[in-house]
Enzyme design. Structure first.
Site, PDB file in Angstrom:
ATOM      1  N   ASP A  96       5.668   0.511  -5.080  1.00  0.00           N
ATOM      2  CA  ASP A  96       6.882   0.326  -4.307  1.00  0.00           C
ATOM      3  C   ASP A  96       7.957  -0.093  -5.310  1.00  0.00           C
ATOM      4  O   ASP A  96       7.652  -0.526  -6.431  1.00  0.00           O
ATOM      5  CB  ASP A  96       6.699  -0.717  -3.201  1.00  0.00           C
ATOM      6  CG  ASP A  96       7.788  -0.587  -2.140  1.00  0.00           C
ATOM      7  OD1 ASP A  96       8.825   0.072  -2.418  1.00  0.00           O
ATOM      8  OD2 ASP A  96       7.635  -1.135  -1.034  1.00  0.00           O
TER       9      ASP A  96
HETATM   10  C1  BGC Z   1      10.588   0.018   0.308  1.00  0.00           C
HETATM   11  C2  BGC Z   1       9.905   1.357   0.295  1.00  0.00           C
HETATM   12  C3  BGC Z   1      10.875   2.417  -0.136  1.00  0.00           C
HETATM   13  C4  BGC Z   1      11.446   2.059  -1.485  1.00  0.00           C
HETATM   14  C5  BGC Z   1      12.442   3.062  -2.022  1.00  0.00           C
HETATM   15  C6  BGC Z   1      11.320  -0.270  -0.975  1.00  0.00           C
HETATM   16  O1  BGC Z   1      12.118  -1.388  -0.855  1.00  0.00           O
HETATM   17  O2  BGC Z   1       9.650  -0.986   0.578  1.00  0.00           O
HETATM   18  O3  BGC Z   1       9.367   1.647   1.546  1.00  0.00           O
HETATM   19  O4  BGC Z   1      10.265   3.674  -0.140  1.00  0.00           O
HETATM   20  O5  BGC Z   1      12.109   0.811  -1.393  1.00  0.00           O
HETATM   21  O6  BGC Z   1      13.618   3.031  -1.305  1.00  0.00           O
END
Ligand code: BGC
Length: 734
Positions: free
Chosen positions: A268
Site C-alpha cells: 500500500d
Molecule cells: C490506500 C490504497 C490506495 C493507495 C493509492 C492508499 O492510501 O490505502 O487503497 O490504493 O492509497 O491511492
C-alpha cells in the site's frame, strides 16, 4: 541480417498483436516473442537483467508507476485506484490531480452495493466494465477490489469491501477479477490482510486466533487467488507485529507458499517500512513511500525507497537473499507479460453509455428495501406531490472518501432523477440538514444554520403528499472515508431529530439511507418505508428512482448486519482493547463470531439481519429436501427447494443456505452461509432451486494440526431468505 529482420518483425508482431514471421533463433529475445509462454518470456527476460534492473522493478518511479526495463524495451507499468472506477490522473510526483481534461470516468457503485446484489453475474458485469475503463486509460493495474471483512460498522472503509461474510465476499469477488483481467489489466486485491479499521491503521496490530484468521478474514483473499488475481496489495496494519506489506506469515507462508499466488505483491502507498523485511518477507513492489519527491536531497527521491538503493546495497553486501530478488523480479515480469506486454489486449472503452448502464444495473440490484408498509413503490402516475428532503439528495458521492474517489463523467443525483421521473411540478426540495464541506482528513463544521434548514424542510414536507428523505452518511472524514473511523453509530448531522420532526408534520415519510455502513435505526418505526441506497456511482439517482418508482423490483440483500445498538456488534461487546485497540494492540475477542454469527450465538436481535431485504412481491419457500441423508468427505450436498413468487409483480429472491454443527468439539457459529442462489420469477411462477456445496465447506480450522478438519456427525442446514432462515433439515457426514 535475418536475425535482425526477425527481431524487427517480432517487435512489429508484438505491437500489432500478431505472431512473428519466423521461428525465434536461439539468440532471439523470447521476452519479445508474444507467442512464447509467459513463463518462457519471464525466464528469458530475467536472464538478461542486471541486479540494478531487477531492483528497479521492485519500486516506484512515480506516484503510480514503476519503471520497467528501458534497455530491453520492457515498458513501464501504470497503476490506478480502484475499486469503483478509474481515478482521475494524478501527478507524477505528488498526490495532486494532474488536471487532465479527458479522465472523467464512469463511477460504478461501491463494493458494498455490489455485494448486496448477491448476484455474481453483477460482479462479472462490473469487473468487465471497470476493466475496460482501466485499459482505455492505459492502466495496467487497477487497485481493487477490496475484501476485508466488515468487523465493525464504524470502519471508514467498509464501503470499499464486500460485507461481513467470508462466503459472500468470496463468491462475489471472483467474477470481478476474472472479468476485469480479460481486458489485459491486473486487478490488485486489497488490503491483505486484516485492515478492519482505519483508526491507527498504520500501526495497529491485529491479535486474533488462527481460526478466526482462516475461517473469517482470509477466505475471500484465497478466493481471489483461486480466481487468478495477478496482483495483491498489502495492508497498512500489523499482524504478529509485522506490517501487512512485508509479513512473513501472511505473505510468504500463506499467500505465496500455501495458496500458490504467483502474481506481484504490491505495498500500500507508504506501507513499506524496512529494507530487510521488505526484501525477505514477500514485498515485490514498493509504492508510495515518502511524500512528494521534494523532501529528500538526492537527485531521485525514489532511490531512497526501501527496495531501491538501500536494497541494492544490502544485496551487494550479502545481507539479503539474491534468490528472493529473482523471485520478486520474476513476479513483476510476469505481471508485465500478463498485462502491458500481452499480445491479446483489447483497446478498452471509457465513459460510455454502455458502462453507465452497467453502473445503473448493479446499483439498482444492490438497493435493499428494509421496511415497507405498502407506501412504496411511488407510481409516477399517481401524481403525488413529493417533497425530497436531505443533503444526500444532491450531494456528490463520487468525490471524497479517500483513494477510491472518482471524477465521473456523469453523476445523476437522486433529486435530478426524481424530477426526471415525476416531473418538476410534482417534486419540491429542501436540504433539511447540512454536513459541511468535505476535506480529506478533517471534519469541517457545517456552515449552515441548522434551525433554518430544518424549518424550511418542515414547511416543504407539510405541503407534500409524501416525503422522500435522502440522508445517511457521506464521504467526508470520519464518515465513509479512508483514514478515519466513524465516531458514532447514530445518524450524523441531526438527521434523527429531523426524521422525527418530518414524521410529525407528514405521516408519509420514506427514508433513503445513502451509506456504505449500517447506522442506528431507533427511529425506524416513524417512516413508512426505509431503503438502503448505498453509493451508486454515476447512475445513483436513476437506480434509486428505478426502485422507488417500482420500475425495478428491489432484490438486494444486506451484506452485513444492521445492529440495533453498537454494543450488539461483537467487536464492541468488550473493552477498548477489542476495538479500536489499546497502545496499538487490537484483540479480536469475538473471535470467529463476526457479524450475524455473534448475534445468533448471543441471541441478540438485530434491527435488520444479514441477508435480509424485502421486495414488492412475496415469495414462498417450500420444504427443502435432499436426495440423500448421509455424505462422505469428498461429496457434494445438494438441497432442493421450491420457490414461488406469490405476489403480483415479477421479482428476484435470494435463496440462502446456512449450516451449523450442533454438537462439535469446537465453538461453532449457530449458522454459517454455505451457498446461495439469486432467482428471477414472474408473478405466480414457481421454480425448483438447487443449492449445492462441497462437504469440505463444513470444515473448521483446527489450531492444533493447523489444518482444515471436517467433523463427522450431524449438521443442520437452514434454508431461507436471510440469516434468520427457518426451514431446517439435518444431514450426516460419515
Ligand atoms: C490506500 C490504497 C490506495 C493507495 C493509492 C492508499 O492510501 O490505502 O487503497 O490504493 O492509497 O491511492
Amino acid at each position: 541480417m535475418k536475425n535482425l529482420f526477425c527481431r524487427w518483425m517480432a517487435l512489429v508482431a508484438l505491437l500489432v498483436g500478431a505472431g512473428s514471421c519466423c521461428a525465434p533463433q536461439a539468440t532471439d529475445p523470447i521476452y519479445l516473442d508474444a507467442n512464447a509462454s509467459i513463463e518462457e518470456r519471464v525466464e528469458d527476460a530475467l536472464s538478461r537483467l542486471t541486479i540494478e534492473e531487477k531492483v528497479a522493478l521492485c519500486h516506484a518511479q512515480s506516484k503510480f508507476s514503476i519503471k520497467g526495463v528501458p534497455r530491453l524495451g520492457i515498458p513501464e507499468v501504470w497503476m490506478s485506484d480502484g475499486p469503483h472506477g478509474v481515478r482521475a490522473e494524478i501527478e507524477w510526483d505528488s498526490w495532486d490531480y494532474a488536471g487532465w481534461g479527458n479522465d472523467s470516468c464512469t463511477a460504478f457503485p461501491a463494493l458494498t452495493c455490489l455485494a448486496a446484489t448477491w448476484n455474481p453475474a453483477m460482479s462479472a458485469l462490473f469487473g468487465k466494465a471497470v476493466g475496460e475503463e482501466a485499459r482505455f486509460r492505459k492502466k495496467d493495474v487497477l487497485l481493487g477490489p477490496g475484501v476485508n471483512i466488515y468487523r465493525t460498522p464504524l470502519n471508514g472503509r467498509n464501503f470499499e469491501y464486500m460485507g461481513e461474510d467470508p462466503k459472500l465476499a468470496s463468491v462475489m469477488v471472483a467474477p470481478y477479477i476474472e472479468a476485469a483481467q480479460q481486458s489485459g489489466i491486473a486487478t490488485c486485491v486489497k488490503h491483505y490482510a486484516l485492515n478492519n479499521q482505519e483508526t491507527r491503521r498504520m500501526r495497529v496490530n491485529a491479535n486474533l486466533s488462527e481460526r478466526a484468521l482462516r475461517e473469517i478474514y482470509l477466505p475471500a483473499f484465497k478466493a481471489a487467488v483461486d480466481a487468478g488475481a495477478w496482483s495483491f496489495m498489502g495492508s497498512y496494519n500489523r499482524y504478529l507485529g509485522q506490517h501487512g506489506c512485508h509479513n512473513e506469515v501472511l505473505v510468504n507462508r500463506i499467500l505465496k507458499e500455501e495458496w500458490g499466488f504467483d502474481g506481484a505483491f504490491i505495498s500500500d502507498w507508504g506501507g513499506a517500512h524496512d529494507t530487510y523485511e521488505a526484501a525477505e518477507y514477500g514485498l515485490d513492489i514498493e509504492m508510495g513511500t515518502g511524500s512528494d519527491g521534494l523532501t529528500y536531497s538526492t537527485k531521485n527521491h525514489y532511490d531512497n525507497y526501501h527496495l531501491a538503493l538501500p536494497y541494492l546495497d544490502a544485496l551487494k553486501r550479502g545481507e539479503v537473499s539474491m534468490e528472493k530478488l529473482d523471485d520478486k523480479a520474476r513476479r513483476v515480469l510476469r505481471l508485465i507479460f500478463r498485462t502491458v506486454m500481452s499480445k491479446d489486449r483489447p483497446w478498452g472503452s471509457f465513459a460510455t453509455e454502455e458502462h453507465a448502464a452497467v453502473a445503473r444495473e448493479v446499483a439498482r440490484e444492490g438497493i435493499v428495501l428494509l421496511k415497507n408498509d405498502g407506501i412504496l413503490p411511488l407510481k409516477p402516475a399517481d401524481k403525488k406531490r413529493i417533497a425530497v428532503i436531505g443533503e444526500n439528495a444532491t450531494r456528490s458521492m463520487c468525490k471524497a472518501g479517500g483513494s477510491s474517489e472518482l471524477k465521473p463523467w456523469r453523476e445523476v443525483s437522486p433529486l435530478e432523477a426524481m424530477v426526471e421521473a415525476y416531473g418538476a411540478e410534482q417534486v419540491s426540495y429542501a436540504m433539511g440538514y447540512g454536513s459541511g464541506p468535505s476535506s480529506y482528513g478533517r471534519v469541517n463544521p457545517s456552515p449552515y444554520d441548522a434551525e433554518e434548514l430544518k424549518k424550511e424542510a418542515l414547511e416543504v414536507a407539510a405541503r407534500a403528499d409524501v416525503v422522500l428523505f435522502v440522508g445517511g452518511l457521506n464521504k467526508s472524514h470520519q464518515q465513509d472515508c479512508e483514514d478515519g473511523d466513524r465516531q458514532t453509530y447514530a445518524l450524523p448531522f441531526g438527521q434523527e431529530e429531523l426524521i422525527r420532526e418530518l414524521a410529525a408534520v407528514n405521516p408519509n415519510v420514506v427514508v433513503v439511507l445513502i451509506s456504505g455502513n449500517a447506522v442506528e435505526t431507533q427511529w425506524s418505526h416513524l417512516p413508512r418505508a426505509i431503503v438502503q441506497g448505498w453509493y451508486g456511482g454515476s447512475e445513483a439517482g436513476h437506480a434509486l428512482v428505478d426502485v422507488v418508482s417500482g420500475a425495478v423490483n428491489p432484490s438486494g440483500k444486506l451484506p452485513f448486519s444492521f445492529y440495533a445498538r453498537l454494543e450488539d456488534c461483537g467487536a464492541h461487546a468488550f473493552d477498548a482493547s477489542c476495538y479500536p485497540g489499546v497502545d496499538d494492540e487490537c484483540y479480536y475477542k469475538e473471535d470467529i463470531l463476526v457479524g450475524y454469527r455473534w448475534l445468533q450465538a448471543k441471541g441478540i436481535k438485530p434491527a435488520y439481519p444479514f441477508g435480509y431485504g424485502l421486495s414488492y412481491t412475496t415469495f414462498e419457500l417450500g420444504e427443502p429436501t435432499t436426495k440423500r441423508q448421509s455424505y462422505g468427505l469428498k461429496d457434494r450436498i445438494t438441497v432442493s427447494v421450491e420457490l414461488t413468487n406469490s405476489g403480483a409483480v415479477a421479482g428476484k429472491e435470494v435463496v440462502q443456505l446456512y449450516a451449523s454443527k450442533p454438537e462439535s468439539a469446537v465453538v461453532r457459529a449457530p449458522r454459517e452461509l454455505k451457498t446461495f442462489e439469486k432467482v428471477a420469477l414472474q408473478a405466480g411462477e414457481t421454480k425448483r432451486v438447487e443449492l449445492s456445496f462441497a462437504v469440505e465447506e463444513l470444515a473448521y480450522w483446527d489450531e492444533t494440526s493447523h489444518s482444515w478438519q471436517i467433523e463427522k456427525g450431524d449438521y443442520d442446514l437452514y434454508v431461507g431468505n436471510s440469516s434468520e432462515a427457518a426451514s431446517k433439515l439435518t444431514i450426516t457426514v460419515r
